[in-house]
Scaffold this motif. Structure first.
Motif, short mmCIF file in Angstrom:
data_model
loop_
_atom_site.label_atom_id
_atom_site.label_comp_id
_atom_site.label_asym_id
_atom_site.label_seq_id
_atom_site.Cartn_x
_atom_site.Cartn_y
_atom_site.Cartn_z
N SER A 120 0.86 -1.19 0.00
CA SER A 120 0.00 0.00 0.00
C SER A 120 0.89 1.24 0.00
CB SER A 120 -0.89 0.00 1.24
OG SER A 120 -0.11 0.18 2.41
N GLU A 121 0.28 2.37 -0.30
CA GLU A 121 1.03 3.63 -0.30
C GLU A 121 1.61 3.92 1.10
OE1 GLU A 121 -0.03 8.19 -1.29
OE2 GLU A 121 -0.86 6.70 -2.69
N LYS A 122 0.81 3.61 2.11
CA LYS A 122 1.25 3.82 3.50
C LYS A 122 2.47 2.94 3.81
CE LYS A 122 -0.49 3.56 8.22
NZ LYS A 122 -1.60 3.21 9.09
N ARG A 123 2.44 1.70 3.34
CA ARG A 123 3.56 0.78 3.59
C ARG A 123 4.81 1.23 2.85
NH1 ARG A 123 5.06 -2.89 7.45
NH2 ARG A 123 7.05 -3.63 6.67
N VAL A 124 4.65 1.70 1.62
CA VAL A 124 5.79 2.18 0.84
C VAL A 124 6.45 3.35 1.58
CG1 VAL A 124 6.47 3.32 -1.31
CG2 VAL A 124 4.93 1.37 -1.37
N LYS A 125 5.63 4.27 2.10
CA LYS A 125 6.15 5.42 2.87
C LYS A 125 6.92 4.94 4.10
CE LYS A 125 3.67 9.74 2.55
NZ LYS A 125 2.59 10.56 3.06
N HIS A 126 6.35 3.95 4.77
CA HIS A 126 6.98 3.40 5.98
C HIS A 126 8.36 2.83 5.64
CE1 HIS A 126 7.41 1.32 9.80
NE2 HIS A 126 7.60 0.18 9.14
N GLU A 127 8.44 2.06 4.56
CA GLU A 127 9.70 1.41 4.20
C GLU A 127 10.72 2.38 3.59
OE1 GLU A 127 9.32 -2.28 2.06
OE2 GLU A 127 7.78 -3.02 3.45
N ARG A 128 10.29 3.58 3.23
CA ARG A 128 11.22 4.57 2.67
C ARG A 128 11.81 5.49 3.74
NH1 ARG A 128 8.14 6.25 -2.90
NH2 ARG A 128 8.74 4.38 -4.05
N GLN A 129 11.41 5.30 4.99
CA GLN A 129 11.96 6.12 6.06
C GLN A 129 13.46 5.85 6.21
OE1 GLN A 129 9.28 6.63 9.64
NE2 GLN A 129 8.45 4.74 8.73
N HIS A 130 14.17 6.87 6.61
CA HIS A 130 15.63 6.78 6.71
C HIS A 130 16.08 5.63 7.61
CE1 HIS A 130 19.79 8.00 6.80
NE2 HIS A 130 19.74 8.01 8.12
N TRP A 131 15.50 5.53 8.80
CA TRP A 131 15.92 4.50 9.75
C TRP A 131 15.65 3.10 9.19
CZ3 TRP A 131 12.45 0.95 11.37
CH2 TRP A 131 11.09 1.28 11.32
N PHE A 132 14.53 2.93 8.48
CA PHE A 132 14.18 1.62 7.92
C PHE A 132 15.22 1.20 6.88
CE2 PHE A 132 12.03 -1.55 5.43
CZ PHE A 132 11.11 -2.13 6.27
N LYS A 133 15.53 2.11 5.95
CA LYS A 133 16.52 1.81 4.91
C LYS A 133 17.88 1.51 5.53
CE LYS A 133 14.77 4.57 1.08
NZ LYS A 133 15.13 5.71 0.23
N ARG A 134 18.21 2.25 6.55
CA ARG A 134 19.52 2.08 7.19
C ARG A 134 19.64 0.71 7.86
NH1 ARG A 134 22.39 5.30 11.79
NH2 ARG A 134 24.50 4.71 11.26
N LEU A 135 18.57 0.23 8.45
CA LEU A 135 18.61 -1.07 9.10
C LEU A 135 18.67 -2.22 8.09
CD1 LEU A 135 16.08 -0.70 12.05
CD2 LEU A 135 18.55 -0.91 12.17
N ILE A 136 18.00 -2.03 6.96
CA ILE A 136 18.00 -3.08 5.95
C ILE A 136 19.25 -2.95 5.15
CG2 ILE A 136 16.81 -3.96 3.90
CD1 ILE A 136 15.31 -4.41 6.53
#
Length: 136
Positions: A120-136
Motif C-alpha cells: 500500500s502507499e502507506k507501507r511504501v512510505k513506511h519502508e522509505r523512512q531513513h531508519w528503515f533503509k539504514r537497518l535493511i
C-alpha cells in the motif's frame, strides 16, 4: 604484510565455516530440494537462526529441525534475547503483520521487516523512512 593478513583471515574464515558445517551436519538427513537455487539438488534437514549485534557478533543461535517457515521463528528469537533489542531487522521472509505487532509490543523501537509483494502507499512510505533503509 597485507598479503599475509589476508591469507590468515581467509584461512580462519574457511576453518570456521568447516567447523560450523561439521557441528550442524551431525545426524542431519538430506532431503530433496523442492525450490530455491537450481544448481543445488539437495538440502540438509536443519535450519540455523543466527542473531547478530550491531557489531556483527553472533549473540544468539538456535537450530531447528527440518525447514520451518521463517515467519514462525522471528518472535521467539527476539524473546530469547537477554535484553530487548532497540532495533530488529530481517529479510522479507520473516514478514507478517502479526510479527511486526508482537515485536513492537515487546517495546522494540524500530522494526524493519520489508513486506513482500504489492504494498500500500502507506507501507511504501513506511519502508522509505531513513531508519528503515539504514537497518535493511
Amino acid at each position: 604484510m597485507e598479503k599475509r593478513e589476508s591469507y590468515l583471515l581467509n584461512r580462519w574464515k574457511a576453518e570456521a565455516i568447516e567447523r560450523m558445517t561439521e557441528l550442524f551436519n551431525k545426524g542431519t538427513s538430506e532431503t530433496e530440494k523442492l525450490k530455491g537455487k537450481s544448481r543445488a539438488n539437495v538440502e540438509f534437514g536443519r535450519k540455523i537462526v543466527l542473531t547478530e549485534s550491531e557489531e556483527s557478533l553472533i549473540i544468539c543461535n538456535q537450530v531447528e529441525e527440518g525447514n520451518p517457515a521463517d515467519k514462525i521463528l522471528l518472535v521467539p528469537t527476539v524473546r530469547k534475547s537477554i535484553k530487548v533489542p532497540k532495533k530488529v531487522a530481517t529479510d522479507r521472509g520473516f514478514y507478517s503483520s502479526k510479527n511486526e505487532r508482537e515485536i513492537q509490543d515487546l517495546k522494540v523501537k524500530h522494526v524493519a521487516i520489508p513486506k513482500p509483494g504489492k504494498k500500500s502507499e502507506k507501507r511504501v512510505k513506511h519502508e522509505r523512512q531513513h531508519w528503515f533503509k539504514r537497518l535493511i
